[in-house]
Design a protein around this motif. Sequence first.
Motif: not given
Length: 305
Positions: A50-64, A23-30
């Motif tokens: 912080p559970d679904h979006w890392e605002a500073d880096s604009d990356r989506a946070v997901v879980a496998l 689980a963690g930041p993956l790629g750009p949210a958009r």
Amino acid sequence: MKNESRQSIMLGDVEITRVIEWAGPLGPARNLVPGVGAEVWKENEDWLSPDHWEADSDRAVVALQTWVLRSAGKTVLVDTGVGNGRERPGSPHFHHRQGDFLGELARAGVRPEEVDIVVNTHVHGDHVGWNTVAADGGWVPTFPNAQYLVPAADDHHFGPGNAYGGGLREDDRLIYEDSIAPVHHAGQVVLWDGAHRIDEHLTLESAPGHTPGSAVLRLTSGTDRAVFVGDLLHSPVQILEPACNSCFCLDAGQAAASRRRILERAADKGELLVPAHFGGTGAVEVRRQGQNFALGEWAGYVEVG
């Protein structure tokens, strides 16, 4: 979020245990959900971060993650993650990955030989990887006594009959050859289409669009309801913007129609929505809001281990 954590919840007579592979930041949210504008993420930052979006880096946070269901005396796995040691040149996060997923399953009380049913909601690399493990220079089923339920439409699309997804991605051939074909060779695959009843609590239902055979698993036990939706949603912003698909959806129109239909029923029937990749607690209630939807309560778990 914690990597490789476990939580459990009871719905009626069915115990659900969540096992996280990563689980963690993956790629750009958009990039993940291209149709959702920056303003939607920003306006909902208070609960997305912080559970679904890392605002500073604009990356989506997901879980496998894999969902372990103990239902009607059987142990059922819903999706099997990425797996170890896979050739995935088109997916850098999955390429040659090594992790302790089987150890996490064991700590959740699940040994491979005790698994009765494996549900692959669709045939993508992060949903079928632990179907098999490496042995003697090849791949063998991880769960030797399990019946593997694979959507027939995906088996055809990603298999040799349709030349591994039309030959568009090399990864699709590799995924089929190391994670699906060996289970076929072992005689453990059951192909299904339309609907498939597992037991008195669990029923599979086709929800095409993300892939041709993309499926959801419905749980009904007593007064409790849940729907495991695979990749119909990658981020909770798609509850707010249900017409917006992920970048991985193969048929945009079908995917959006399936998503709306599943969200409507979840809202109307009080089903807990359980997507494959949500962070946080991973599952949430859905409410009607005019012609669209709003998030209700997130699932509450008891920590295990």
